[in-house]
Design a protein around this motif. Sequence first.
Motif, short mmCIF file in Angstrom:
data_model
loop_
_atom_site.label_atom_id
_atom_site.label_comp_id
_atom_site.label_asym_id
_atom_site.label_seq_id
_atom_site.Cartn_x
_atom_site.Cartn_y
_atom_site.Cartn_z
N VAL A 288 0.84 -1.20 0.00
CA VAL A 288 0.00 0.00 0.00
C VAL A 288 0.87 1.24 0.00
CG1 VAL A 288 -1.74 1.32 1.25
CG2 VAL A 288 -1.90 -1.17 1.18
N ALA A 289 1.87 1.27 0.87
CA ALA A 289 2.72 2.45 0.99
C ALA A 289 3.46 2.74 -0.32
CB ALA A 289 3.72 2.26 2.12
N LYS A 290 4.01 1.71 -0.95
CA LYS A 290 4.72 1.91 -2.21
C LYS A 290 3.78 2.44 -3.29
CE LYS A 290 8.23 -1.66 -1.39
NZ LYS A 290 8.70 -3.02 -1.80
N ALA A 291 2.56 1.91 -3.33
CA ALA A 291 1.60 2.35 -4.34
C ALA A 291 1.19 3.80 -4.10
CB ALA A 291 0.38 1.43 -4.32
N VAL A 292 0.93 4.16 -2.86
CA VAL A 292 0.55 5.54 -2.55
C VAL A 292 1.67 6.50 -2.93
CG1 VAL A 292 0.08 7.16 -0.67
CG2 VAL A 292 -1.12 4.97 -0.75
N ARG A 293 2.89 6.14 -2.58
CA ARG A 293 4.03 7.01 -2.91
C ARG A 293 4.18 7.16 -4.42
NH1 ARG A 293 7.43 3.37 1.13
NH2 ARG A 293 6.62 4.18 3.14
N ARG A 294 3.94 6.08 -5.14
CA ARG A 294 4.05 6.14 -6.60
C ARG A 294 2.98 7.05 -7.20
NH1 ARG A 294 3.44 0.82 -10.50
NH2 ARG A 294 3.30 1.94 -12.49
N VAL A 295 1.77 6.95 -6.70
CA VAL A 295 0.69 7.80 -7.22
C VAL A 295 0.96 9.26 -6.89
CG1 VAL A 295 -1.77 8.34 -7.02
CG2 VAL A 295 -1.02 5.96 -7.19
N LEU A 296 1.48 9.53 -5.69
CA LEU A 296 1.80 10.90 -5.32
C LEU A 296 2.91 11.47 -6.20
CD1 LEU A 296 1.78 10.71 -1.41
CD2 LEU A 296 0.13 11.91 -2.85
N ALA A 297 3.85 10.63 -6.60
CA ALA A 297 5.01 11.11 -7.34
C ALA A 297 4.76 11.25 -8.84
CB ALA A 297 6.19 10.16 -7.11
N ASP A 298 3.77 10.51 -9.36
CA ASP A 298 3.52 10.50 -10.81
C ASP A 298 2.23 11.27 -11.11
OD1 ASP A 298 3.00 9.98 -13.45
OD2 ASP A 298 3.45 7.83 -13.32
N PRO A 299 2.33 12.46 -11.70
CA PRO A 299 1.14 13.28 -11.95
C PRO A 299 0.18 12.69 -12.97
CG PRO A 299 3.08 14.27 -12.98
CD PRO A 299 3.57 13.14 -12.14
N SER A 300 0.61 11.70 -13.73
CA SER A 300 -0.28 11.14 -14.76
C SER A 300 -1.52 10.49 -14.16
CB SER A 300 0.47 10.12 -15.62
OG SER A 300 0.79 8.95 -14.89
N TYR A 301 -1.39 9.93 -12.96
CA TYR A 301 -2.56 9.31 -12.33
C TYR A 301 -3.65 10.36 -12.07
CZ TYR A 301 0.33 5.16 -11.62
OH TYR A 301 1.12 4.06 -11.81
N ARG A 302 -3.27 11.49 -11.52
CA ARG A 302 -4.27 12.54 -11.29
C ARG A 302 -4.79 13.11 -12.60
NH1 ARG A 302 -6.48 15.69 -7.38
NH2 ARG A 302 -5.41 14.51 -5.77
N GLN A 303 -3.93 13.22 -13.59
CA GLN A 303 -4.38 13.74 -14.88
C GLN A 303 -5.44 12.84 -15.51
OE1 GLN A 303 -0.64 14.04 -16.94
NE2 GLN A 303 0.01 15.87 -15.80
N HIS A 304 -5.23 11.53 -15.45
CA HIS A 304 -6.24 10.61 -15.97
C HIS A 304 -7.53 10.67 -15.14
CE1 HIS A 304 -4.02 8.76 -19.21
NE2 HIS A 304 -2.99 8.50 -18.41
N ALA A 305 -7.37 10.78 -13.82
CA ALA A 305 -8.55 10.90 -12.97
C ALA A 305 -9.33 12.16 -13.30
CB ALA A 305 -8.14 10.88 -11.50
N GLN A 306 -8.64 13.25 -13.53
CA GLN A 306 -9.31 14.50 -13.88
C GLN A 306 -9.99 14.41 -15.24
OE1 GLN A 306 -5.94 17.13 -13.43
NE2 GLN A 306 -6.49 17.68 -11.32
N ARG A 307 -9.37 13.68 -16.17
CA ARG A 307 -9.99 13.49 -17.48
C ARG A 307 -11.34 12.79 -17.35
NH1 ARG A 307 -9.80 8.88 -20.34
NH2 ARG A 307 -8.05 8.09 -19.07
N ILE A 308 -11.37 11.74 -16.58
CA ILE A 308 -12.63 11.04 -16.38
C ILE A 308 -13.58 11.87 -15.53
CG2 ILE A 308 -13.68 8.99 -15.33
CD1 ILE A 308 -11.25 7.41 -16.26
N GLY A 309 -13.03 12.62 -14.58
CA GLY A 309 -13.86 13.50 -13.77
C GLY A 309 -14.59 14.54 -14.61
N THR A 310 -13.93 15.03 -15.65
CA THR A 310 -14.58 15.98 -16.54
C THR A 310 -15.77 15.34 -17.25
OG1 THR A 310 -12.52 17.19 -16.91
CG2 THR A 310 -14.24 17.44 -18.57
N ALA A 311 -15.60 14.09 -17.70
CA ALA A 311 -16.70 13.39 -18.35
C ALA A 311 -17.85 13.16 -17.38
CB ALA A 311 -16.21 12.06 -18.92
N ILE A 312 -17.53 12.82 -16.15
CA ILE A 312 -18.57 12.61 -15.14
C ILE A 312 -19.32 13.91 -14.86
CG2 ILE A 312 -18.97 12.07 -12.71
CD1 ILE A 312 -16.77 9.96 -12.94
N ALA A 313 -18.58 15.02 -14.76
CA ALA A 313 -19.21 16.30 -14.47
C ALA A 313 -20.18 16.71 -15.56
CB ALA A 313 -18.14 17.37 -14.28
N GLU A 314 -19.93 16.24 -16.78
CA GLU A 314 -20.81 16.60 -17.90
C GLU A 314 -21.98 15.63 -18.05
OE1 GLU A 314 -18.07 16.59 -21.12
OE2 GLU A 314 -17.20 18.55 -20.61
#
Length: 333
Positions: A288-314
């Motif tokens: 869990v700790a390694k995965a969390v650290r990886r997600v925090l360090a790699d902005p692509s995860y949030r970018q993909h989440a935001q992409r889908i979030g935009t579709a959900i918002a619409e």
Amino acid sequence: MPASAETSTDAVLSEPLFMGVALLLNTPRDGRPAVVTCGIVPLSLASRDTAPFGLGIPPMGGPIGRIRNLALKGITEKVIFGPVQKYANAVARDATGQPFPGFFMDWPRRADILVQFGVPEFEYPRSDLPDTVHFVGPVSQGGSRDNSDVSLPEWWADLDTGRPVIHVTQGTIANRDYNDLIRPTIDGLANDDVLVVVSTGGRPEDTLTGPLPANVRVSSYLPYDELLPKTSVLVTNGGYGGVQFALRHGVPLVVAGQSEEKTEVCARVAWSGTGINLRTNRAKPDDVAKAVRRVLADPSYRQHAQRIGTAIAESRGVDALVDLVEKLEPGKD
């Protein structure tokens, strides 16, 4: 005799795992109400482009992928679930005089409308998708929501101290054993400069026993509309609604769930690039700790989440369901 035969009924709404309503489809449309399937789990329809539902296997492109999918489909339907299909056929013949309408796990494709409570961006592409399928966005979209009865915990201001906020929850169903995911998250991140926010999914806070590190905050319930905009990573066992609610706010994920629909949800998290799938029901603290650290360090995860979030918002969610039902042609009730 179905209840719809005893009262005036224009449409029957059902989630895809309630297979009794599928037997209505053995009656011609002009002799029954419309059947509307409400997709509250990932889309389960069989396709030449996807592996059978429930295996948690992501798509594989090209001819080799289709051969793989066809082979898995045969094994799943004829071998693994062959006895279940025979039972479903026997029940259907007893009730309607006809066998079950198709493979029992794939019956929603025969519904008059399949309203999928999700967005295409979080679903595997299918070149053979029936035109009866309508993606409308999560159930949390549309209608009315009221979080006023969820009070803020006394530690709420700690969320604004600048540390990354890691929220962990096992939802409200598979949360009897905190050692599956909550405790591993607490232990794995005990020495990290993050704030670990725990929701016990409605259970009393004191059910989370044992020592808690100084960077942990606990509450039975939390107002997600206010929490998720402050959250850096959501660690969850992968409930469909909770994952989509996080994506609605552009929050990346670490997921660990292999029960109910969660195997398929977690597989889609990894496939969509919105998070990391630990592929287990019982996570290890280091993983869990390694995965969390990886997600925090790699902005692509949030970018993909935001992409889908935009579709959900619409999307329109339940409001779109209402429109689709109102446009149905009446049959014979």
